[in-house]
Design a protein around this motif. Structure first.
Motif, PDB file in Angstrom:
ATOM      1  N   SER A 198      16.326 -36.565  66.106  1.00  0.00           N
ATOM      2  CA  SER A 198      15.606 -37.823  65.920  1.00  0.00           C
ATOM      3  C   SER A 198      14.384 -37.543  65.081  1.00  0.00           C
ATOM      4  N   ALA A 199      13.931 -38.546  64.357  1.00  0.00           N
ATOM      5  CA  ALA A 199      12.762 -38.375  63.502  1.00  0.00           C
ATOM      6  C   ALA A 199      11.533 -38.036  64.330  1.00  0.00           C
ATOM      7  N   MET A 200      11.375 -38.692  65.471  1.00  0.00           N
ATOM      8  CA  MET A 200      10.228 -38.423  66.331  1.00  0.00           C
ATOM      9  C   MET A 200      10.273 -37.001  66.880  1.00  0.00           C
ATOM     10  N   GLY A 201      11.459 -36.535  67.218  1.00  0.00           N
ATOM     11  CA  GLY A 201      11.591 -35.169  67.704  1.00  0.00           C
ATOM     12  C   GLY A 201      11.225 -34.151  66.637  1.00  0.00           C
ATOM     13  N   ALA A 202      11.608 -34.427  65.374  1.00  0.00           N
ATOM     14  CA  ALA A 202      11.263 -33.516  64.282  1.00  0.00           C
ATOM     15  C   ALA A 202       9.761 -33.475  64.055  1.00  0.00           C
ATOM     16  N   VAL A 203       9.118 -34.644  64.095  1.00  0.00           N
ATOM     17  CA  VAL A 203       7.665 -34.704  63.910  1.00  0.00           C
ATOM     18  C   VAL A 203       6.955 -33.954  65.030  1.00  0.00           C
ATOM     19  N   THR A 204       7.414 -34.159  66.260  1.00  0.00           N
ATOM     20  CA  THR A 204       6.816 -33.473  67.403  1.00  0.00           C
ATOM     21  C   THR A 204       6.957 -31.961  67.277  1.00  0.00           C
ATOM     22  N   HIS A 205       8.118 -31.514  66.804  1.00  0.00           N
ATOM     23  CA  HIS A 205       8.353 -30.077  66.636  1.00  0.00           C
ATOM     24  C   HIS A 205       7.401 -29.485  65.594  1.00  0.00           C
ATOM     25  N   VAL A 206       7.230 -30.180  64.460  1.00  0.00           N
ATOM     26  CA  VAL A 206       6.353 -29.677  63.400  1.00  0.00           C
ATOM     27  C   VAL A 206       4.903 -29.637  63.875  1.00  0.00           C
ATOM     28  N   LEU A 207       4.472 -30.701  64.555  1.00  0.00           N
ATOM     29  CA  LEU A 207       3.100 -30.730  65.069  1.00  0.00           C
ATOM     30  C   LEU A 207       2.868 -29.602  66.077  1.00  0.00           C
ATOM     31  N   GLY A 208       3.848 -29.358  66.941  1.00  0.00           N
ATOM     32  CA  GLY A 208       3.727 -28.272  67.895  1.00  0.00           C
ATOM     33  C   GLY A 208       3.685 -26.920  67.214  1.00  0.00           C
ATOM     34  N   LEU A 209       4.426 -26.788  66.107  1.00  0.00           N
ATOM     35  CA  LEU A 209       4.455 -25.532  65.377  1.00  0.00           C
ATOM     36  C   LEU A 209       3.090 -25.193  64.798  1.00  0.00           C
ATOM     37  N   PHE A 210       2.361 -26.206  64.366  1.00  0.00           N
ATOM     38  CA  PHE A 210       1.074 -25.985  63.727  1.00  0.00           C
ATOM     39  C   PHE A 210      -0.107 -26.070  64.691  1.00  0.00           C
ATOM     40  N   PHE A 211       0.005 -26.896  65.735  1.00  0.00           N
ATOM     41  CA  PHE A 211      -1.185 -27.209  66.526  1.00  0.00           C
ATOM     42  C   PHE A 211      -1.070 -26.879  68.010  1.00  0.00           C
ATOM     43  N   SER A 212       0.045 -26.349  68.454  1.00  0.00           N
ATOM     44  CA  SER A 212       0.186 -26.054  69.874  1.00  0.00           C
ATOM     45  C   SER A 212      -0.661 -24.846  70.266  1.00  0.00           C
ATOM     46  N   PHE A 213      -1.275 -24.924  71.449  1.00  0.00           N
ATOM     47  CA  PHE A 213      -2.043 -23.812  71.991  1.00  0.00           C
ATOM     48  C   PHE A 213      -1.304 -23.146  73.148  1.00  0.00           C
ATOM     49  N   ASN A 214      -0.057 -23.536  73.367  1.00  0.00           N
ATOM     50  CA  ASN A 214       0.754 -22.980  74.444  1.00  0.00           C
ATOM     51  C   ASN A 214       1.830 -22.071  73.873  1.00  0.00           C
ATOM     52  N   GLY A 215       2.239 -21.110  74.664  1.00  0.00           N
ATOM     53  CA  GLY A 215       3.338 -20.253  74.260  1.00  0.00           C
ATOM     54  C   GLY A 215       2.894 -19.115  73.360  1.00  0.00           C
ATOM     55  N   ARG A 216       3.865 -18.571  72.634  1.00  0.00           N
ATOM     56  CA  ARG A 216       3.655 -17.379  71.820  1.00  0.00           C
ATOM     57  C   ARG A 216       4.161 -17.611  70.406  1.00  0.00           C
ATOM     58  N   ILE A 217       3.689 -16.770  69.486  1.00  0.00           N
ATOM     59  CA  ILE A 217       4.207 -16.794  68.121  1.00  0.00           C
ATOM     60  C   ILE A 217       4.221 -15.368  67.597  1.00  0.00           C
ATOM     61  N   GLY A 218       5.280 -15.011  66.900  1.00  0.00           N
ATOM     62  CA  GLY A 218       5.416 -13.654  66.377  1.00  0.00           C
ATOM     63  C   GLY A 218       4.649 -13.470  65.082  1.00  0.00           C
TER      64      GLY A 218
END
Length: 201
Positions: free
Chosen positions: A61-81
């Motif tokens: 869904s378009a909303m799901g894609a937007v949420t994923h991109v925002l989380g990729l750039f602005f999330s403070f939870n989880g980990r990133i390699g």
């Protein structure tokens, strides 16, 4: 031997009643081969076997894609390699440099005329520039936080960076560690469902 005709199912096919095919034997006798399609979505029927159910289907869904991109750039939870850290960090830096150049190019400043350049810079609203750069700055902070998490280190260490003079040393060490040190192998206390999706890390 009897010759059996096979029928392949289609995705999403809902047929509660079994379908029977009749094949002729060489001696003229008829043999029946029965194959049933299970009802329900997300199933493929294989020849001579039951349909294989696919447990989870990806729904786009378009909303799901937007949420994923925002989380990729602005999330403070989880980990990133390290790969994601360098990739997103390089993108943020390139965008910030491009915005600064575009902003000052739009002012049309003649730096050969020092007085005019100072006047234009004094009257320019740098607040708008800082507001444009703010999302990228927040994104860079979130990348640092998630790299701390990837190494199983609390991101509260970032507050030490702002201690005058003393904070320079942990800032340099943690900055190098975030950029080059590998994260913990396997789960750690900062995991989220997508945390282990590291590529080349």
């Amino acid at each position: 031997m009897p010759t059996q005709r096979t029928q392949f199912g289609k995705r999403g096919l809902n047929q509660p009643n079994p379908v029977t095919w009749t094949a002729r034997q060489s001696g003229g006798a008829a043999a029946s081969a029965t194959m049933a399609y299970p009802s329900g979505n997300g199933a493929y029927a294989r020849a001579g076997a039951e349909a294989a159910q696919f447990a989870g289907e990806m729904s786009f869904s378009a909303m799901g894609a937007v949420t994923h991109v925002l989380g990729l750039f602005f999330s403070f939870n989880g980990r990133i390699g390290r790969l994601g850290y360098w990739g997103l960090g390089t993108f943020n830096l390139a965008m910030m440099i491009a915005i600064v150049f575009a902003y000052f190019a739009a002012l049309n400043i003649d730096f050969d005329n020092r007085e005019e350049a100072e006047r234009i810079l004094a009257n320019a609203s740098l607040l708008s520039l800082w507001l444009i750069l703010l999302p990228f700055s927040v994104s860079n902070i979130s990348l640092q936080v998630r790299r701390f998490h990837d190494r199983d280190v609390s991101a509260l260490w970032m507050f030490v960076w702002f201690i005058p003079i003393i904070g320079i040393f942990p800032c340099l060490f943690q900055g190098i560690a975030n950029a080059f040190f590998a994260g913990t192998r396997g789960p750690n206390r900062f995991d989220t469902p997508a945390s282990q999706a590291h590529v080349f890390d």
